[in-house]
Design a protein around this motif. Structure first.
Motif, PDB file in Angstrom:
ATOM      1  N   ARG A  24     -22.026  -8.158  16.746  1.00 35.84           N
ATOM      2  CA  ARG A  24     -23.178  -8.932  17.231  1.00 35.84           C
ATOM      3  C   ARG A  24     -23.798  -9.743  16.101  1.00 35.84           C
ATOM      4  N   THR A  25     -23.858  -9.160  14.911  1.00 35.62           N
ATOM      5  CA  THR A  25     -24.429  -9.885  13.772  1.00 35.62           C
ATOM      6  C   THR A  25     -23.620 -11.134  13.460  1.00 35.62           C
ATOM      7  N   ALA A  26     -22.290 -10.978  13.430  1.00 38.47           N
ATOM      8  CA  ALA A  26     -21.421 -12.120  13.127  1.00 38.47           C
ATOM      9  C   ALA A  26     -21.572 -13.217  14.173  1.00 38.47           C
ATOM     10  N   ARG A  27     -21.599 -12.835  15.435  1.00 35.19           N
ATOM     11  CA  ARG A  27     -21.693 -13.842  16.495  1.00 35.19           C
ATOM     12  C   ARG A  27     -23.076 -14.488  16.537  1.00 35.19           C
ATOM     13  N   THR A  28     -24.102 -13.752  16.142  1.00 36.39           N
ATOM     14  CA  THR A  28     -25.435 -14.340  16.059  1.00 36.39           C
ATOM     15  C   THR A  28     -25.462 -15.457  15.016  1.00 36.39           C
ATOM     16  N   LEU A  29     -24.706 -15.269  13.943  1.00 31.56           N
ATOM     17  CA  LEU A  29     -24.612 -16.299  12.909  1.00 31.56           C
ATOM     18  C   LEU A  29     -23.725 -17.463  13.331  1.00 31.56           C
ATOM     19  N   GLY A  30     -23.035 -17.314  14.457  1.00 34.67           N
ATOM     20  CA  GLY A  30     -22.131 -18.370  14.905  1.00 34.67           C
ATOM     21  C   GLY A  30     -20.745 -18.270  14.313  1.00 34.67           C
ATOM     22  N   ILE A  31     -20.393 -17.097  13.779  1.00 40.10           N
ATOM     23  CA  ILE A  31     -19.077 -16.896  13.184  1.00 40.10           C
ATOM     24  C   ILE A  31     -18.109 -16.419  14.266  1.00 40.10           C
ATOM     25  N   PRO A  32     -17.024 -17.144  14.540  1.00 34.36           N
ATOM     26  CA  PRO A  32     -16.067 -16.695  15.559  1.00 34.36           C
ATOM     27  C   PRO A  32     -15.316 -15.449  15.116  1.00 34.36           C
ATOM     28  N   VAL A  33     -15.180 -14.499  16.037  1.00 38.67           N
ATOM     29  CA  VAL A  33     -14.489 -13.251  15.762  1.00 38.67           C
ATOM     30  C   VAL A  33     -13.324 -13.111  16.726  1.00 38.67           C
ATOM     31  N   ILE A  34     -12.129 -12.944  16.187  1.00 35.10           N
ATOM     32  CA  ILE A  34     -10.931 -12.717  17.000  1.00 35.10           C
ATOM     33  C   ILE A  34     -10.643 -11.223  16.986  1.00 35.10           C
TER      34      ILE A  34
END
Length: 577
Positions: free
Chosen positions: A374-384
């Motif tokens: 959730r933290t990564a996606r909040t920053l707008g970082i795509p996660v595969i």
């Protein structure tokens, strides 16, 4: 007077901290629950949670306790026991849970939380950006990479006076090692010493920040362009939906062909109602021949199965994680991005640092329940969400067009496998590998020709040792087995530097001044050396760890003698970037 330091938890990290402190001449006692270290000098074996063992280690007279275990619960248990026995002891605590560490810092006086991941992550980020950093320095609310400059016969600085280089505000001189003789940096600057072949300079430079960001139109175009490549994220739902529509069309066509008096709309209405179970226009089948009734029964069974699967896939796509995976896939950059494999504490810290510096980041992670998703996606970082060691996963991350790959999982073998897979797909991509075992890290870099192999334990050890030696540390590094420390010291009326020129104090005490904060003004360069230190000034310096005793002193307070590592701002941390 040297402070007495207790290091608790002599695992891989703790033992390195213990040995490094010993090498710097500190009075240090180690507590280990592993009997393998019991023959080493200065080590006590036992359960550190027992008060008697802490008393035996000298907890009452110790100034600093370093909790170096990788178990947060154990460190917290030892912390409480130590504070009961010595309420004034300074705690340097290794905490994985950063939120817990922040709360402890706010709640407990003289408590410093440190994390191996947070300390090592900037070095990994600098390495990915192309800087062969040997350390980091926290100045002006930024983390500066520190690197070593060796003067060679073709170096552009050869023969250049140090005084000319000193004036550049975009460069922080930290340490100077002349090829011949011994001379401290400030003396060399004042004497207009010229750089010779073999001289070593330790420098800090501002971090690279990429200002270019994608516009909304560019982001939209990139998302549309990526839809075709990542259509497999919605392929199962699409196939089942198509199968449902084909079933409805076959039924509708059949009923129209059997009864020419039946309109297309009525046939479609009955087909949809029959397949979905909603009903309607049942007379279409009741008045039809027997084979049509059999066909209708078969369509009901087939339709029920297709509809059930379709509903399940749509529900999973919308309410589950697939729509998030699909959306992440549309945001993957086409080129010049950084691929981070593993979203643990280390991977998240690296991703955050690169993202804040303006660079595009893609993360590969296998755990769908990862705490940092959730933290990564909040920053707008795509996660595969895929296995990074699988070739198709790396291709999904566009590894062939990436600038660098950082294998940062917690497993050494997994990181090596990921790095080898990446090199097989894109031989020219820069690969930085995380390996805990220092010896294995060195051999792996030589054998597999990885661009850089780093050990977080090795990178963080210096920071723990520096923090144990006193004060709030802004940076640190190693030069020829000498640990140097960057810190900020508040000039008080009783401070040994008060009233002196910075140049005179630096030469006498062999430290390097970075800059001075005085009445809201930052002073550096030549004006810094000529400045006379006054009370309430904050001087930022680098100094050898074994020279910190020059800042240690005993001050009387209420007829008692109190240890003070170095002057610090009370009630304010404005001087600490």
């Amino acid at each position: 007077m040297q402070p007495k330091i207790i290091v608790c938890g002599l695992g891989r990290t703790g033992y390195k901290i213990f040995r490094l402190l010993q090498n710097q001449g500190a009075e240090v006692i180690g507590i280990s629950d592993r009997p393998s270290h019991q023959r080493a000098a200065g080590i006590i074996v036992g359960d550190p949670r027992q008060g008697q063992l802490l008393v035996r280690a000298g907890i009452h007279a110790a100034q600093t306790l370093v909790l170096a275990s990788n178990d947060d619960a154990l460190n917290l248990a030892v912390l409480t026991q130590a504070r009961v026995l010595n309420p004034n002891i300074r705690i340097v605590n290794r905490i994985y849970n950063q939120a817990l560490g922040d709360r402890l810092d706010q709640t407990l006086p003289d408590h410093v939380t440190m994390s191996v991941s947070a300390l090592a992550a900037p070095i990994f980020a600098f390495a990915a950006l192309g800087n062969k950093a040997i350390g980091q320095l926290r100045l002006y609310e930024k983390t500066w990479p520190i690197y070593e400059e060796v003067i060679t016969t073709d170096h552009p600085w050869l023969g250049q006076p140090l005084s000319e280089l000193w004036e550049n505000p975009e460069r922080m001189f930290i340490h100077y090692l002349p090829a011949q003789g011994e001379m401290d940096l400030v003396s060399a600057v004042v004497a207009d010493q010229t750089l010779q072949v073999g001289d070593h300079l330790i420098l800090g430079t501002p971090p690279q920040v990429k200002s270019q960001r994608y516009s909304l139109w560019q982001k939209f175009r990139k998302a549309i362009a990526n839809l075709r490549q990542y259509q497999h994220h919605v392929r199962p739902m699409t196939l089942v939906t198509v199968a449902l529509l084909v079933t409805i069309c076959i039924a509708t066509f059949t009923y129209v062909c059997v009864n020419f008096n039946l309109s297309l709309v009525d046939a479609l209405y009955f087909s949809v109602g029959m397949i979905t179970g909603a009903g309607g226009k049942e007379e279409v089948a009741e008045l039809a021949p027997d084979w049509v009734k059999v066909f209708t029964a078969v369509m009901m069974v087939v339709g029920a199965g297709v509809v059930g699967i379709c509903y399940a896939l749509i529900n999973d796509f919308i309410l589950g994680s697939r729509i998030r995976q699909f959306w992440d896939a549309t945001k993957i950059p086409h080129q010049n991005h950084y691929v981070i494999c593993g979203l643990g504490g280390m991977g998240m810290a690296i991703a955050r640092q690169l993202h804040h510096q303006g660079y595009d980041v893609v993360v590969l992670e296998t755990d769908h329940n990862n705490r940092f998703l959730r933290t990564a996606r909040t920053l707008g970082i795509p996660v595969i969400l895929a296995d990074a060691s699988v070739t198709s996963s790396l291709r999904d991350a566009r590894i062939a067009k990436a600038t660098a790959l950082i294998a940062a999982t917690s497993q050494d073998m997994t990181n090596v496998e990921i790095a080898l897979s990446a090199k097989a797909i894109a031989p020219k991509v820069n690969v930085i590998v995380r390996i805990q075992d220092t010896n294995f890290a060195q051999s792996a870099q030589e054998v597999f020709s990885f661009d850089l192999v780093l050990s977080p334990t090795e990178l963080a050890t210096h920071s723990f040792a520096a923090a144990a030696l006193g004060g709030r540390i802004l940076g640190n590094g190693m030069t020829d087995d000498l640990l140097w420390i960057a810190l900020a010291t508040l000039i008080t009326p009783n401070h040994p530097f008060c009233g002196q020129r910075v140049q005179d104090a630096a030469i006498a005490q062999n430290f390097v001044p970075l800059y001075l904060e005085s009445q809201g003004e930052a002073v550096h360069g030549w004006p810094l050396l000529q400045r006379q230190l006054q009370p309430q000034d904050v001087l930022y310096i680098t100094i050898a760890a074994n020279g910190l005793q020059k800042l240690w002193r005993k001050e009387p307070s209420n007829s008692e003698v109190t240890f003070n590592p170095f002057p610090s701002v009370q009630g304010s941390e404005a001087f600490v970037p």
